[in-house]
Design an enzyme around this catalytic site. Structure first.
Site, PDB file in Angstrom:
ATOM      1  N   SER A 207      31.950  40.617  41.711  1.00  0.00           N
ATOM      2  CA  SER A 207      31.876  41.140  43.059  1.00  0.00           C
ATOM      3  C   SER A 207      30.392  41.110  43.732  1.00  0.00           C
ATOM      4  O   SER A 207      29.822  40.003  43.526  1.00  0.00           O
ATOM      5  CB  SER A 207      32.521  42.271  43.205  1.00  0.00           C
ATOM      6  N   ASP A 313      42.701  36.130  44.779  1.00  0.00           N
ATOM      7  CA  ASP A 313      41.527  37.124  45.258  1.00  0.00           C
ATOM      8  C   ASP A 313      41.407  37.153  47.012  1.00  0.00           C
ATOM      9  O   ASP A 313      41.076  36.116  47.619  1.00  0.00           O
ATOM     10  CB  ASP A 313      40.248  36.738  44.764  1.00  0.00           C
ATOM     11  N   HIS A 344      41.051  40.199  42.439  1.00  0.00           N
ATOM     12  CA  HIS A 344      39.877  40.364  42.264  1.00  0.00           C
ATOM     13  C   HIS A 344      39.740  41.076  40.898  1.00  0.00           C
ATOM     14  O   HIS A 344      39.421  42.550  40.909  1.00  0.00           O
ATOM     15  CB  HIS A 344      39.390  41.204  43.396  1.00  0.00           C
TER      16      HIS A 344
END
Length: 659
Positions: A207, A313, A344
């Protein structure tokens, strides 16, 4: 056109003559070498856990970023926490570095269990989140965790992927290579040199952390040998907007406020205002976004790239991976990818054993120089169904070609066809934006005429059809109001068992028992909860999506009110994917307005007329248009066949930013 080039300008060992490699091996100390094999057998070619984790050096250094982000008259220092093998230092062996630079070490935590950094009474690191230190320090690596500016124990201000963020991590790479200054305390003058490292750095992270790895690589900094971005952003504009359409009901200032340290919150109000003013919610591209676009600098990347992304995601959409991958390929950067069917999620939590083993060999090759062949293995691993993986020598696969598919008029009004022939001039379809509905609603009623979408479907395929890469849909539309948001989605119409990417774990279930990796201490056990695939049975799968604000059709930098009744042409970029539509299933393209839960509605709810003759989808098909022709040859064109029961898909939750 998908870019398939695999030429490389950065392989580390194979670019040197064999004699030179041998000479370097003699002259330079190498950490954690594999033990000699008995009876003259070939060495295994991997680093071994020969150093003790419990005796490791644990220290903190504050590195001068040479940026005064908080404008207090002195350069900001970032906190750098380090765990490295003590025996290597005692033996005069220098070690490479695995580095994770993050804003989340005190606010939110890292990993599936949201672990945070902890310290002893003297301020020395005790627990490092994740397993990198437990596994790699005994194998002769230093693990370095950096608090980005404005977070945890660092000076400065959070600027969400801007100069301060990037420089706070780049400066640490410079310090590790003797080009920047480090100090023993946040405000002191005692200098600390990184004389224990080879200067070879690999950055990793999920991320935001992986985003910083992309950004630092795009500076071309020397010493950064490889990056492993997981679910990472490649352009911050594309995180908050899709061609002018807002993806979140908030901007970078909100994220900054959530991650900066309490003391930074007080001193960084000017930076907060700049984030608000530089990122207007109207979707215009500004100078702030140009600074945070790393794709344009892909040509500066010296490091190899091992990218990981979930094809479902919906936080960091795969558009980020697709545009970054294509740019890297265009510049000959050596690269590898894992594409999962999760959301994610870190690969440690969906393919743990294979991931740790592959990452181990990757770092051994690029940071220690081992000729273990990892760079010659298949370029891509793709998850086809939960825990079922395939590989490709290159990605997109050889033979992938862009095919233009076109919508047509079906037998039932509102239920169109999808083929290769353009619709007659004057053919149209209509829908009225309904912000309460989204892709699950549209796909569920694909075979029914509904007012909220225009759907176009093939007949049942006679053979598998694979799409691999990024798609685009060119629309010519006429709105009835002064604003309009548009969505385009690709749907596999047919039953499947998939990862439940819309569930709380985004495709994984966290179990009660744990695995332990590497070594541990009382303060950092190295044990992590096991996971399993969270499965869902569905009758359709949305596998690629794209959105846009029609007011930005002419100029991304300046959105304008629409003229009702005037036709506009715009291209929607669909997220990269790798999906096989099996024989017997149907492929659908749906065009609609607001995709509920995924984009913010426009200020009006227009009726939109789609010019079918002026609309097409550019799809990356393995085998190109010939593969589509074979798969649809003899298939009855879909035209209003209502299913016995409504197809089941996954209804998406309201999405917010997740670390």
């Amino acid at each position: 056109m998908p870019i398939r080039s695999r030429r490389s300008r950065i392989p580390w060992t194979k670019s040197l003559p064999t004699a030179l490699i041998a000479l370097l091996a003699v002259l330079l100390p190498t950490p954690a070498l594999a033990a000699p094999a008995p009876n003259g057998a070939k060495p295994p070619g991997e680093s071994r856990p020969v150093y003790s984790y419990d005796r490791a050096v644990r220290e903190s250094v504050w590195v001068d970023t040479r940026v005064d982000g908080d404008r207090d008259g002195r350069a900001d220092r970032v906190a750098v926490d380090i765990i490295r093998p003590r025996e290597a230092a005692e033996q005069g062996r220098k070690v490479p570095v695995i580095m994770d630079a993050s804003p989340y070490y005190s606010c939110c935590g890292r990993g599936n269990e949201s672990q945070k950094k902890t310290y002893d009474a003297q301020g020395r690191p005790v627990q490092f989140p994740l397993y990198y230190d437990n596994y790699f320090v005994p194998r002769g690596y230093a693990v370095v965790l950096v608090d980005l500016t404005g977070t945890n124990r660092s000076d400065g201000c959070v600027d969400i992927g801007g100069r301060s963020d990037v420089q706070s991590a780049k400066a640490v790479v410079d310090w590790l290579n003797g080009r920047a200054r480090g100090y023993s305390s946040r405000t002191g003058t005692t200098a600390v040199a990184a004389d224990w490292t080879t200067g070879a750095v690999g950055m990793i992270g999920k991320s935001y952390d992986g985003t910083i790895a992309n950004a630092v690589a795009a500076t071309g900094v020397k010493g950064l040998r490889t990056i492993v971005p997981i679910g990472a952003i490649s352009s911050w504009y594309d995180y908050y907007f899709a061609k002018g359409a807002a993806l979140y009901d908030g901007g970078p200032d909100g994220l900054a406020n959530g991650i900066e340290s309490p003391e930074a919150r007080g001193r960084c109000q000017a930076v907060q205002r700049e984030l608000v003013e530089g990122a207007p919610r109207n979707g215009d591209w500004t100078r702030l976004w140009s600074e945070r676009d790393y794709v344009k600098d892909a040509g500066k990347v010296r490091a190899s790239v091992f990218a990981v992304h979930g094809m479902q995601d919906l936080n960091v959409r795969t558009k980020h991976f697709g545009q970054w991958w294509d740019a890297l390929a265009a510049h000959g950067v050596e690269r590898k990818v894992w594409l999962s069917s999760a959301g994610h999620v870190d690969p440690f939590d969906f393919r743990r054993d294979a991931w740790v083993s592959t990452l181990h060999r990757w770092f051994d090759h690029y940071l220690l120089g081992y000729d273990n062949g990892v760079e010659r293995e298949p370029m891509a691993d793709v998850e086809r169904a939960p825990d079922q993986w395939s590989t490709d020598r290159v990605w997109p696969p050889t033979g992938t070609r862009t095919a233009a598919l076109r919508p047509g008029i079906g037998e039932v009004p509102g239920v169109g066809t999808l083929g290769t022939e353009p619709a007659p001039r004057g053919a149209t379809a209509e829908f009225t934006d309904d912000p309460a509905l989204g892709e699950a609603d549209w796909a569920t009623r694909i075979d029914e005429p509904t007012g909220s979408k225009a759907g176009f479907v093939t007949g049942p395929l006679s053979e598998d059809l694979r799409l691999a890469g990024s798609s685009a849909v060119r629309l010519t539309v006429t709105p009835s109001t002064t604003s309009a948001h548009l969505s385009a989605v690709l749907v596999d119409l047919g039953p499947a068992t998939i990862r439940n990417y819309a569930g709380d774990g985004e495709g994984i279930l966290t179990l009660a028992d744990s695995d332990c990796l590497g070594s541990g201490t009382a303060g950092d056990t190295g044990c992590f909860k096991r996971t399993a695939a969270d499965r869902a049975d569905v009758d359709h799968t949305v596998f690629s999506r794209g959105w846009a604000d029609l007011g930005h059709a002419g100029d991304l930098a300046h959105g304008v009110p629409l003229t009702p009744g005037k036709p506009y042409t715009i291209t929607l970029d669909l997220a990269a994917t790798d999906h096989i539509v099996p024989a017997g299933h149907r492929l659908a393209l749906i065009v609609a307005g607001t995709d509920a839960g995924l984009i913010v509605p426009a200020s009006t709810t227009p009726r939109v007329t789609v010019d079918l003759h002026g609309t097409s989808a550019q799809l990356p098909l393995v085998g190109g248009v010939a593969a589509f022709a074979r798969a649809t040859r003899g298939a009855a064109v879909s035209g209003g066949v209502t299913p016995v029961a409504p197809p089941r898909g996954l209804r998406l939750p309201e999405l917010t930013h997740r670390p």
